[in-house]
Design a protein around this motif. Sequence first.
Motif, PDB file in Angstrom:
ATOM      1  N   UNK A  60       0.844  -1.191   0.000  1.00 48.16           N
ATOM      2  CA  UNK A  60       0.000   0.000   0.000  1.00 48.16           C
ATOM      3  C   UNK A  60       0.885   1.248   0.000  1.00 48.16           C
ATOM      4  N   UNK A  61       0.325   2.397  -0.372  1.00 50.26           N
ATOM      5  CA  UNK A  61       1.126   3.630  -0.315  1.00 50.26           C
ATOM      6  C   UNK A  61       1.684   3.903   1.078  1.00 50.26           C
ATOM      7  N   UNK A  62       0.906   3.587   2.116  1.00 47.28           N
ATOM      8  CA  UNK A  62       1.410   3.780   3.475  1.00 47.28           C
ATOM      9  C   UNK A  62       2.585   2.850   3.771  1.00 47.28           C
ATOM     10  N   UNK A  63       2.483   1.609   3.292  1.00 53.40           N
ATOM     11  CA  UNK A  63       3.572   0.665   3.492  1.00 53.40           C
ATOM     12  C   UNK A  63       4.830   1.104   2.746  1.00 53.40           C
ATOM     13  N   UNK A  64       4.664   1.638   1.550  1.00 49.98           N
ATOM     14  CA  UNK A  64       5.820   2.137   0.789  1.00 49.98           C
ATOM     15  C   UNK A  64       6.494   3.297   1.516  1.00 49.98           C
ATOM     16  N   UNK A  65       5.701   4.216   2.011  1.00 49.96           N
ATOM     17  CA  UNK A  65       6.256   5.359   2.721  1.00 49.96           C
ATOM     18  C   UNK A  65       6.959   4.913   3.998  1.00 49.96           C
ATOM     19  N   UNK A  66       6.376   3.942   4.692  1.00 50.32           N
ATOM     20  CA  UNK A  66       6.991   3.436   5.910  1.00 50.32           C
ATOM     21  C   UNK A  66       8.331   2.776   5.599  1.00 50.32           C
ATOM     22  N   UNK A  67       8.377   2.024   4.504  1.00 47.21           N
ATOM     23  CA  UNK A  67       9.630   1.377   4.115  1.00 47.21           C
ATOM     24  C   UNK A  67      10.674   2.400   3.683  1.00 47.21           C
ATOM     25  N   UNK A  68      10.249   3.441   2.959  1.00 39.41           N
ATOM     26  CA  UNK A  68      11.177   4.498   2.566  1.00 39.41           C
ATOM     27  C   UNK A  68      11.773   5.172   3.788  1.00 39.41           C
ATOM     28  N   UNK A  69      10.953   5.427   4.791  1.00 38.04           N
ATOM     29  CA  UNK A  69      11.452   6.040   6.025  1.00 38.04           C
ATOM     30  C   UNK A  69      12.419   5.119   6.755  1.00 38.04           C
ATOM     31  N   UNK A  70      12.131   3.818   6.715  1.00 35.23           N
ATOM     32  CA  UNK A  70      12.950   2.857   7.442  1.00 35.23           C
ATOM     33  C   UNK A  70      14.339   2.713   6.818  1.00 35.23           C
ATOM     34  N   UNK A  71      14.421   2.751   5.493  1.00 33.30           N
ATOM     35  CA  UNK A  71      15.712   2.539   4.836  1.00 33.30           C
ATOM     36  C   UNK A  71      16.396   3.848   4.442  1.00 33.30           C
ATOM     37  N   UNK A  72      15.818   4.966   4.842  1.00 35.85           N
ATOM     38  CA  UNK A  72      16.416   6.255   4.460  1.00 35.85           C
ATOM     39  C   UNK A  72      17.804   6.443   5.064  1.00 35.85           C
ATOM     40  N   UNK A  73      18.027   5.829   6.231  1.00 38.60           N
ATOM     41  CA  UNK A  73      19.336   5.934   6.875  1.00 38.60           C
ATOM     42  C   UNK A  73      20.302   4.834   6.443  1.00 38.60           C
ATOM     43  N   UNK A  74      19.805   3.859   5.704  1.00 38.63           N
ATOM     44  CA  UNK A  74      20.663   2.749   5.285  1.00 38.63           C
ATOM     45  C   UNK A  74      21.589   3.151   4.158  1.00 38.63           C
ATOM     46  N   UNK A  75      22.808   2.661   4.227  1.00 37.99           N
ATOM     47  CA  UNK A  75      23.804   2.983   3.204  1.00 37.99           C
ATOM     48  C   UNK A  75      24.285   1.755   2.442  1.00 37.99           C
ATOM     49  N   UNK A  76      23.694   0.597   2.732  1.00 35.41           N
ATOM     50  CA  UNK A  76      24.087  -0.601   1.996  1.00 35.41           C
ATOM     51  C   UNK A  76      23.540  -0.526   0.572  1.00 35.41           C
ATOM     52  N   UNK A  77      24.082  -1.374  -0.296  1.00 37.82           N
ATOM     53  CA  UNK A  77      23.644  -1.368  -1.690  1.00 37.82           C
ATOM     54  C   UNK A  77      22.192  -1.787  -1.819  1.00 37.82           C
ATOM     55  N   UNK A  78      21.761  -2.749  -1.008  1.00 39.76           N
ATOM     56  CA  UNK A  78      20.376  -3.193  -1.084  1.00 39.76           C
ATOM     57  C   UNK A  78      19.421  -2.087  -0.647  1.00 39.76           C
ATOM     58  N   UNK A  79      19.802  -1.336   0.385  1.00 36.28           N
ATOM     59  CA  UNK A  79      18.955  -0.224   0.825  1.00 36.28           C
ATOM     60  C   UNK A  79      18.852   0.846  -0.265  1.00 36.28           C
ATOM     61  N   UNK A  80      19.970   1.151  -0.915  1.00 34.82           N
ATOM     62  CA  UNK A  80      19.942   2.147  -1.988  1.00 34.82           C
ATOM     63  C   UNK A  80      19.130   1.657  -3.178  1.00 34.82           C
ATOM     64  N   UNK A  81      19.277   0.367  -3.517  1.00 31.88           N
ATOM     65  CA  UNK A  81      18.495  -0.176  -4.625  1.00 31.88           C
ATOM     66  C   UNK A  81      17.011  -0.196  -4.323  1.00 31.88           C
ATOM     67  N   UNK A  82      16.656  -0.511  -3.086  1.00 30.68           N
ATOM     68  CA  UNK A  82      15.247  -0.505  -2.696  1.00 30.68           C
ATOM     69  C   UNK A  82      14.671   0.913  -2.741  1.00 30.68           C
ATOM     70  N   UNK A  83      15.458   1.882  -2.267  1.00 34.07           N
ATOM     71  CA  UNK A  83      15.001   3.270  -2.337  1.00 34.07           C
ATOM     72  C   UNK A  83      14.783   3.712  -3.780  1.00 34.07           C
ATOM     73  N   UNK A  84      15.681   3.298  -4.668  1.00 34.25           N
ATOM     74  CA  UNK A  84      15.512   3.620  -6.090  1.00 34.25           C
ATOM     75  C   UNK A  84      14.251   2.970  -6.643  1.00 34.25           C
TER      76      UNK A  84
END
Length: 258
Positions: A60-84
Amino acid sequence: MYQPLYQQLIEQLGYLSWPLFICAFLGLMIILERLALLLYELPKRDSWLTQLRQQARSATPEQRQQLMTQISQGRSMLAKGTALLLSHGEQSRAMREEIVSLWLVKQKSKLLSGLKILHIIGVITPLLGLLGTVLGLIEMFNQLGLSDGPVTPSQLASGLGLAMNTTAAGLIIAVPAITMAHLFTLWAERRCNKLAHALNLLNLWLDGFDQALSIGTDSAAQLCSKAATCKEASCQSQAAELNKEAELNKTPLTGLSS
């Protein structure tokens, strides 16, 4: 008289001291940099993916936003790829796959950077050691040619020492360089495959496939349980259809009774 270590090495390695030192320094720096990247990409940094798999909720849009907030501080490649991937969540699945594919190519080149130089160092240093062996033998024969008396061990020591020391130094540098280059290449390929797999599952998850994140993570017992459940549900469905058909056959045709 005490001499510093580098002066002793220069005397033992002769003219090839600095080329061997440069190769050893470059190889050591590349290995340390790759080890730092490996530690930085440890799986524990992507614990959010395990939590997301356990939730198995729709995207859901809420779930996407929650995930974006959760990985916003992540610097691993998977976190960056997920944010993209999430930033292009409104695009079609084919377009997201193309974007992720281009991103993965760039990340693979990043994971493999420096390893070709490490391979080259592993190839060059034994050749430098062989060159040092040849130069050491030439020096030994020159000393023997200048001597009019009998050959003494001291005349052979310097030339043979230079020959053996350079060969040993070249091999000492080459073996770790080649070994680590192959190990880092295997790790980079495995890491890229894991990134591609995780991002493909997330892409399916964005399309509303709730069980996408659990693909490949179910144990054998869970798979058997799911198979039994599906089989039971299929049997129940067939039984319901048979019962319904039997009830229809028992129902009298009122139009013909009169």
